[in-house]
Scaffold this motif. Structure first.
Motif, mmCIF file in Angstrom:
data_model
loop_
_atom_site.group_PDB
_atom_site.id
_atom_site.type_symbol
_atom_site.label_atom_id
_atom_site.label_comp_id
_atom_site.label_asym_id
_atom_site.label_seq_id
_atom_site.Cartn_x
_atom_site.Cartn_y
_atom_site.Cartn_z
ATOM 1 N N UNK A 60 0.834 -1.209 0.000
ATOM 2 C CA UNK A 60 0.000 0.000 0.000
ATOM 3 C C UNK A 60 0.868 1.257 0.000
ATOM 4 N N UNK A 61 1.696 1.394 -1.019
ATOM 5 C CA UNK A 61 2.615 2.529 -1.076
ATOM 6 C C UNK A 61 1.890 3.870 -1.069
ATOM 7 N N UNK A 62 0.716 3.914 -1.710
ATOM 8 C CA UNK A 62 0.015 5.187 -1.825
ATOM 9 C C UNK A 62 -0.529 5.688 -0.501
ATOM 10 N N UNK A 63 -0.517 4.842 0.527
ATOM 11 C CA UNK A 63 -1.048 5.264 1.820
ATOM 12 C C UNK A 63 -0.144 6.297 2.480
ATOM 13 N N UNK A 64 1.162 6.069 2.425
ATOM 14 C CA UNK A 64 2.096 6.958 3.102
ATOM 15 C C UNK A 64 3.151 7.569 2.185
ATOM 16 N N UNK A 65 3.352 7.037 0.994
ATOM 17 C CA UNK A 65 4.496 7.442 0.182
ATOM 18 C C UNK A 65 4.123 8.107 -1.142
ATOM 19 N N UNK A 66 2.913 8.583 -1.248
ATOM 20 C CA UNK A 66 2.444 9.136 -2.514
ATOM 21 C C UNK A 66 2.313 10.652 -2.438
ATOM 22 N N UNK A 67 2.280 11.277 -3.571
ATOM 23 C CA UNK A 67 1.994 12.707 -3.632
ATOM 24 C C UNK A 67 0.536 12.983 -3.286
ATOM 25 N N UNK A 68 -0.311 11.975 -3.461
ATOM 26 C CA UNK A 68 -1.718 12.138 -3.073
ATOM 27 C C UNK A 68 -1.851 11.995 -1.566
ATOM 28 N N UNK A 69 -2.887 12.628 -1.011
ATOM 29 C CA UNK A 69 -3.168 12.558 0.413
ATOM 30 C C UNK A 69 -4.524 11.870 0.597
ATOM 31 N N UNK A 70 -4.559 10.559 0.827
ATOM 32 C CA UNK A 70 -5.843 9.889 1.035
ATOM 33 C C UNK A 70 -6.585 10.466 2.236
ATOM 34 N N UNK A 71 -7.877 10.651 2.078
ATOM 35 C CA UNK A 71 -8.737 11.184 3.147
ATOM 36 C C UNK A 71 -9.898 10.216 3.341
ATOM 37 N N UNK A 72 -10.121 9.792 4.573
ATOM 38 C CA UNK A 72 -11.257 8.928 4.905
ATOM 39 C C UNK A 72 -12.157 9.696 5.854
ATOM 40 N N UNK A 73 -13.416 9.876 5.460
ATOM 41 C CA UNK A 73 -14.349 10.707 6.218
ATOM 42 C C UNK A 73 -15.496 9.852 6.735
ATOM 43 N N UNK A 74 -15.927 10.160 7.951
ATOM 44 C CA UNK A 74 -17.090 9.480 8.532
ATOM 45 C C UNK A 74 -18.055 10.544 9.050
ATOM 46 N N UNK A 75 -19.342 10.241 8.975
ATOM 47 C CA UNK A 75 -20.358 11.206 9.367
ATOM 48 C C UNK A 75 -20.530 11.295 10.873
ATOM 49 N N UNK A 76 -20.780 12.515 11.334
ATOM 50 C CA UNK A 76 -21.087 12.751 12.739
ATOM 51 C C UNK A 76 -22.553 13.130 12.940
ATOM 52 N N UNK A 77 -23.279 13.292 11.830
ATOM 53 C CA UNK A 77 -24.675 13.726 11.904
ATOM 54 C C UNK A 77 -24.802 15.215 11.648
ATOM 55 N N UNK A 78 -25.925 15.610 11.092
ATOM 56 C CA UNK A 78 -26.195 17.022 10.851
ATOM 57 C C UNK A 78 -25.257 17.674 9.858
ATOM 58 N N UNK A 79 -24.621 16.885 9.006
ATOM 59 C CA UNK A 79 -23.705 17.441 8.014
ATOM 60 C C UNK A 79 -22.272 17.544 8.485
ATOM 61 N N UNK A 80 -22.006 17.326 9.773
ATOM 62 C CA UNK A 80 -20.638 17.352 10.289
ATOM 63 C C UNK A 80 -19.957 16.016 10.011
ATOM 64 N N UNK A 81 -18.638 16.030 9.946
ATOM 65 C CA UNK A 81 -17.865 14.824 9.667
ATOM 66 C C UNK A 81 -16.594 14.812 10.503
ATOM 67 N N UNK A 82 -15.988 13.641 10.554
ATOM 68 C CA UNK A 82 -14.638 13.495 11.099
ATOM 69 C C UNK A 82 -13.779 12.927 9.986
ATOM 70 N N UNK A 83 -12.653 13.560 9.700
ATOM 71 C CA UNK A 83 -11.803 13.156 8.585
ATOM 72 C C UNK A 83 -10.431 12.733 9.074
ATOM 73 N N UNK A 84 -9.914 11.677 8.462
ATOM 74 C CA UNK A 84 -8.547 11.219 8.705
ATOM 75 C C UNK A 84 -7.759 11.507 7.438
ATOM 76 N N UNK A 85 -6.720 12.341 7.555
ATOM 77 C CA UNK A 85 -5.953 12.784 6.402
ATOM 78 C C UNK A 85 -4.532 12.250 6.491
ATOM 79 N N UNK A 86 -4.112 11.530 5.460
ATOM 80 C CA UNK A 86 -2.733 11.066 5.379
ATOM 81 C C UNK A 86 -1.903 12.184 4.755
ATOM 82 N N UNK A 87 -1.242 12.936 5.602
ATOM 83 C CA UNK A 87 -0.494 14.135 5.202
ATOM 84 C C UNK A 87 0.878 13.721 4.668
ATOM 85 N N UNK A 88 0.916 13.384 3.382
ATOM 86 C CA UNK A 88 2.125 12.823 2.789
ATOM 87 C C UNK A 88 3.063 13.902 2.260
ATOM 88 N N UNK A 89 3.499 14.749 3.168
ATOM 89 C CA UNK A 89 4.476 15.780 2.831
ATOM 90 C C UNK A 89 5.885 15.219 2.990
#
Length: 232
Positions: A60-89
């Protein structure tokens, strides 16, 4: 992918909107959870994680070693979300846990896992509650697994928490000694900060943005909003 306010923490030559891409397809790959928990939660349980998940996740090289930053979002209700961002800087990589209020308001970072970690960002009760808001058993299990590295709460050191995490792993296809992995996840020897007491939405950690006495403390209005959105 637009993440309001998140861009502001980086230099002008880092186009977060262009780099941030939906990453949920990666969670269906063999070895995703083994690699994710190995990197962020249980670095000393490499063999056990690989055995339970039947794969290492080393592809899974693209998870940590890519120029892209994968983002996984989950709903909190009412339009709010919690996001996990792989900050591949380059030379400043990490994983950021963001609360995204509704209405396009700026993201609020509650935890960051890197060489200068901040957190924990979630209590055990909040983690379970956020997972419980998801629309089906698979997404509920994925949410528990995804957000587990951001929680740190001594209240999780009990058999019920072990059973819940072990069942989530099995729901996502894990086999073997999932209870042993779950026990390691709720022990006080987990990566970054271990487990700490919580009171009224505040963790007893000098690293936690949600602690008003922390050097990383969020503004009061942001802390109150996060507590409201994550309230069990």
């Amino acid at each position: 992918m637009l993440i309001p306010g998140y861009q502001d923490r980086f230099s002008e030559d880092v186009n977060v909107t262009a780099r941030a891409v939906d990453g949920w397809h990666l969670a269906a790959r063999p070895g995703f959870w083994a690699q994710y928990w190995r990197e962020l939660l249980l670095p000393d349980e490499d063999d056990l994680l690989s055995e339970v998940w039947g794969a290492t996740g080393d592809d899974l090289d693209e998870l940590f070693d890519s120029e892209a930053w994968p983002v996984l979002r989950v709903g909190l209700g009412g339009g709010a979300e919690l996001a996990v961002v792989f900050r591949n800087l380059h030379e400043d990589g990490g994983v950021d846990f963001l609360v995204l209020p509704s209405g396009g308001r700026d993201a609020i970072e509650i935890a960051g896992l890197d060489g200068h970690q901040t957190g924990p960002g979630l209590s055990w009760a909040e983690l379970v509650a956020v997972a419980g808001r998801q629309h089906n058993p698979v997404r509920r299990a994925q949410t528990l697994m995804l957000l587990a590295p951001a929680f740190g709460d001594e209240a999780a050191e009990n058999p019920d928490a072990v059973a819940l995490l072990a069942e989530a792993m099995r729901t996502l296809g894990a086999n073997g000694d999932t209870e042993r992995v779950a026990m390691a996840a709720v022990s006080d020897e987990v990566h970054f900060w271990g487990h700490v007491p919580w009171a009224a939405g505040v963790p007893a950690s000098e690293y936690a943005p949600r602690n008003p006495d922390s050097v990383f403390a969020l503004p009061e209005a942001s802390r109150r909003l996060v507590t409201e959105l994550l309230m069990p």
